[in-house]
Design a protein around this motif. Structure first.
Motif, PDB file in Angstrom:
ATOM      1  N   GLU A 123     -49.727 -11.947   8.178  1.00 25.69           N
ATOM      2  CA  GLU A 123     -49.275 -10.636   7.703  1.00 25.69           C
ATOM      3  C   GLU A 123     -48.245 -10.016   8.643  1.00 25.69           C
ATOM      4  N   ASP A 124     -48.291 -10.379   9.916  1.00 25.17           N
ATOM      5  CA  ASP A 124     -47.295  -9.840  10.849  1.00 25.17           C
ATOM      6  C   ASP A 124     -45.891 -10.315  10.491  1.00 25.17           C
ATOM      7  N   GLU A 125     -45.802 -11.556  10.015  1.00 24.31           N
ATOM      8  CA  GLU A 125     -44.498 -12.128   9.670  1.00 24.31           C
ATOM      9  C   GLU A 125     -44.198 -12.040   8.174  1.00 24.31           C
ATOM     10  N   ASN A 126     -45.167 -11.534   7.409  1.00 23.31           N
ATOM     11  CA  ASN A 126     -45.028 -11.499   5.945  1.00 23.31           C
ATOM     12  C   ASN A 126     -44.754 -12.893   5.372  1.00 23.31           C
ATOM     13  N   THR A 127     -45.497 -13.863   5.890  1.00 23.84           N
ATOM     14  CA  THR A 127     -45.354 -15.239   5.403  1.00 23.84           C
ATOM     15  C   THR A 127     -46.738 -15.808   5.073  1.00 23.84           C
ATOM     16  N   PHE A 128     -46.726 -16.826   4.271  1.00 19.06           N
ATOM     17  CA  PHE A 128     -47.965 -17.563   3.986  1.00 19.06           C
ATOM     18  C   PHE A 128     -47.621 -19.039   3.856  1.00 19.06           C
ATOM     19  N   THR A 129     -48.575 -19.871   4.211  1.00 22.23           N
ATOM     20  CA  THR A 129     -48.367 -21.318   4.210  1.00 22.23           C
ATOM     21  C   THR A 129     -49.345 -21.977   3.246  1.00 22.23           C
ATOM     22  N   VAL A 130     -48.800 -22.841   2.419  1.00 23.44           N
ATOM     23  CA  VAL A 130     -49.608 -23.547   1.423  1.00 23.44           C
ATOM     24  C   VAL A 130     -49.696 -25.017   1.809  1.00 23.44           C
ATOM     25  N   GLU A 131     -50.915 -25.494   1.990  1.00 20.67           N
ATOM     26  CA  GLU A 131     -51.137 -26.918   2.257  1.00 20.67           C
ATOM     27  C   GLU A 131     -51.387 -27.606   0.914  1.00 20.67           C
ATOM     28  N   VAL A 132     -50.457 -28.471   0.516  1.00 19.18           N
ATOM     29  CA  VAL A 132     -50.528 -29.046  -0.823  1.00 19.18           C
ATOM     30  C   VAL A 132     -49.806 -30.389  -0.858  1.00 19.18           C
ATOM     31  N   THR A 133     -50.351 -31.326  -1.619  1.00 22.82           N
ATOM     32  CA  THR A 133     -49.713 -32.630  -1.781  1.00 22.82           C
ATOM     33  C   THR A 133     -48.856 -32.638  -3.041  1.00 22.82           C
ATOM     34  N   VAL A 134     -48.057 -33.671  -3.167  1.00 27.37           N
ATOM     35  CA  VAL A 134     -47.235 -33.822  -4.369  1.00 27.37           C
ATOM     36  C   VAL A 134     -48.131 -33.959  -5.603  1.00 27.37           C
ATOM     37  N   ASN A 135     -49.180 -34.758  -5.483  1.00 24.86           N
ATOM     38  CA  ASN A 135     -50.072 -34.955  -6.630  1.00 24.86           C
ATOM     39  C   ASN A 135     -50.770 -33.663  -7.044  1.00 24.86           C
ATOM     40  N   GLN A 136     -51.160 -32.854  -6.068  1.00 21.40           N
ATOM     41  CA  GLN A 136     -51.780 -31.571  -6.399  1.00 21.40           C
ATOM     42  C   GLN A 136     -50.814 -30.675  -7.162  1.00 21.40           C
ATOM     43  N   ALA A 137     -49.574 -30.655  -6.708  1.00 18.42           N
ATOM     44  CA  ALA A 137     -48.566 -29.830  -7.376  1.00 18.42           C
ATOM     45  C   ALA A 137     -48.314 -30.324  -8.795  1.00 18.42           C
ATOM     46  N   HIS A 138     -48.197 -31.632  -8.962  1.00 17.90           N
ATOM     47  CA  HIS A 138     -47.956 -32.191 -10.290  1.00 17.90           C
ATOM     48  C   HIS A 138     -49.134 -31.931 -11.224  1.00 17.90           C
ATOM     49  N   ALA A 139     -50.343 -32.105 -10.713  1.00 17.62           N
ATOM     50  CA  ALA A 139     -51.532 -31.890 -11.540  1.00 17.62           C
ATOM     51  C   ALA A 139     -51.628 -30.439 -11.996  1.00 17.62           C
ATOM     52  N   GLN A 140     -51.364 -29.510 -11.079  1.00 16.76           N
ATOM     53  CA  GLN A 140     -51.447 -28.096 -11.442  1.00 16.76           C
ATOM     54  C   GLN A 140     -50.351 -27.712 -12.426  1.00 16.76           C
ATOM     55  N   LEU A 141     -49.181 -28.299 -12.277  1.00 11.57           N
ATOM     56  CA  LEU A 141     -48.094 -28.017 -13.220  1.00 11.57           C
ATOM     57  C   LEU A 141     -48.468 -28.498 -14.622  1.00 11.57           C
ATOM     58  N   LEU A 142     -49.017 -29.706 -14.717  1.00 15.19           N
ATOM     59  CA  LEU A 142     -49.429 -30.231 -16.020  1.00 15.19           C
ATOM     60  C   LEU A 142     -50.522 -29.364 -16.636  1.00 15.19           C
ATOM     61  N   SER A 143     -51.447 -28.905 -15.817  1.00  9.92           N
ATOM     62  CA  SER A 143     -52.493 -28.024 -16.324  1.00  9.92           C
ATOM     63  C   SER A 143     -51.906 -26.711 -16.820  1.00  9.92           C
ATOM     64  N   SER A 144     -50.924 -26.209 -16.086  1.00  9.56           N
ATOM     65  CA  SER A 144     -50.310 -24.931 -16.441  1.00  9.56           C
ATOM     66  C   SER A 144     -49.584 -25.000 -17.778  1.00  9.56           C
ATOM     67  N   VAL A 145     -48.846 -26.082 -18.017  1.00  4.45           N
ATOM     68  CA  VAL A 145     -48.053 -26.166 -19.250  1.00  4.45           C
ATOM     69  C   VAL A 145     -48.896 -26.589 -20.452  1.00  4.45           C
ATOM     70  N   THR A 146     -50.158 -26.963 -20.215  1.00 12.28           N
ATOM     71  CA  THR A 146     -51.041 -27.338 -21.327  1.00 12.28           C
ATOM     72  C   THR A 146     -52.205 -26.359 -21.458  1.00 12.28           C
ATOM     73  N   ASN A 147     -51.936 -25.106 -21.100  1.00 11.01           N
ATOM     74  CA  ASN A 147     -52.921 -24.026 -21.277  1.00 11.01           C
ATOM     75  C   ASN A 147     -54.235 -24.278 -20.545  1.00 11.01           C
ATOM     76  N   GLY A 148     -54.126 -24.768 -19.322  1.00  6.08           N
ATOM     77  CA  GLY A 148     -55.319 -24.922 -18.491  1.00  6.08           C
ATOM     78  C   GLY A 148     -56.124 -26.175 -18.747  1.00  6.08           C
ATOM     79  N   SER A 149     -55.520 -27.188 -19.337  1.00  8.49           N
ATOM     80  CA  SER A 149     -56.240 -28.445 -19.580  1.00  8.49           C
ATOM     81  C   SER A 149     -56.702 -29.062 -18.261  1.00  8.49           C
ATOM     82  N   LYS A 150     -57.816 -29.772 -18.320  1.00 12.14           N
ATOM     83  CA  LYS A 150     -58.293 -30.484 -17.142  1.00 12.14           C
ATOM     84  C   LYS A 150     -57.361 -31.656 -16.859  1.00 12.14           C
TER      85      LYS A 150
END
Length: 253
Positions: free
Chosen positions: A120-147
């Motif tokens: 909060e002092d720097e107004n930054t945040f760090t996300v620990e995430v893999t490529v597969n996690q990002a791809h999986a979440q994107l696919l879930s997002s565009v399919t209305n929350g599909s597993k």
């Protein structure tokens, strides 16, 4: 009393005697070295029945897309904030945002699929995430929350998207060949993903592991219902589940 005349005068007795004699002739009882034998066959022979073929809905998808842009899009879309990438490496991405304290909770809720830390002092945040996690979440997002699950199939990794078909697609799948329908799905995914990612391969099916697990669940449930003798198996390279109901018409099954 004339017993013969009494018997012959009773129609029911006469019919019973005729049936008894006919039955004896039909089974032809004989006696030999092995004891009594006859034409009588024990047991029940069941003919007919119904078979139900089940196909689980879902897609196997492979795609390419830049992790950092995908994560930025997902956070901005869900948290409804503007963020700017500060730095990144193979494991983490750091973003800056105006007045982090006021949107920290929104960002936390928007990144439940990753690990997020805040400064909060720097107004930054760090996300620990893999490529597969990002791809999986994107696919879930565009399919209305599909597993979405990462699975192994044909010696490669695929994302299994448990997306249900729309009514229009259910009609289309009956009118198209498998290749034509998968071509339609490719276009649909590309439209949903936009510039964030590109589908490189797609199959309109779920993984063999999912089919087998579902078969086991069905078999267990039938067993609980006292129907353990009903065969439940996978067929066609674990694409379908076949359930056989012996001597049961489809309407009853």
């Amino acid at each position: 009393m004339n017993i013969t005349r009494t018997i012959m005068g009773n129609l029911r007795v006469v019919l019973w005697l005729i049936m008894l004699i006919g039955a004896l002739v039909a089974i032809s009882p004989t006696y030999g070295g092995d004891g009594f034998s006859s034409n009588l066959e024990f047991g029940i022979e069941i003919e007919g029945g119904s078979t139900i073929i089940l196909e689980l809905q879902g897609n196997l998808v492979q795609l390419q897309g830049e992790r950092d842009l995908i994560v930025e899009h997902l956070i901005e879309q869900s948290a409804e904030v503007d963020i700017t990438k500060v730095s990144s490496n193979d494991e983490t991405i750091t973003y800056s945002v105006d007045d982090l304290a006021s949107v920290k909770n929104d960002i936390t809720l928007a990144t439940t699929w990753a690990t997020t830390t805040f400064d909060e002092d720097e107004n930054t945040f760090t996300v620990e995430v893999t490529v597969n996690q990002a791809h999986a979440q994107l696919l879930s997002s565009v399919t209305n929350g599909s597993k979405v699950t990462l699975v192994s199939f044909e010696d490669a990794e695929w994302f299994e998207v448990r997306r249900s078909l729309t009514e229009e697609e259910e009609q289309m799948i009956n009118e198209m060949t498998r290749d034509e329908f998968e071509e339609h799905l490719l276009g649909w995914y590309d439209e949903q993903l936009g510039d964030l990612a590109t589908v490189t391969a797609l199959q309109n099916r779920v993984s063999p592991q999912t089919t087998q697990e579902t078969r086991d669940i069905l078999s267990t449930k039938l067993n609980y219902l006292g129907l353990a003798d009903i065969p439940v198996k996978t067929i066609s390279d674990n694409r379908y589940i076949e359930v056989e109901f012996a001597a049961t018409e489809l309407e009853q099954a």
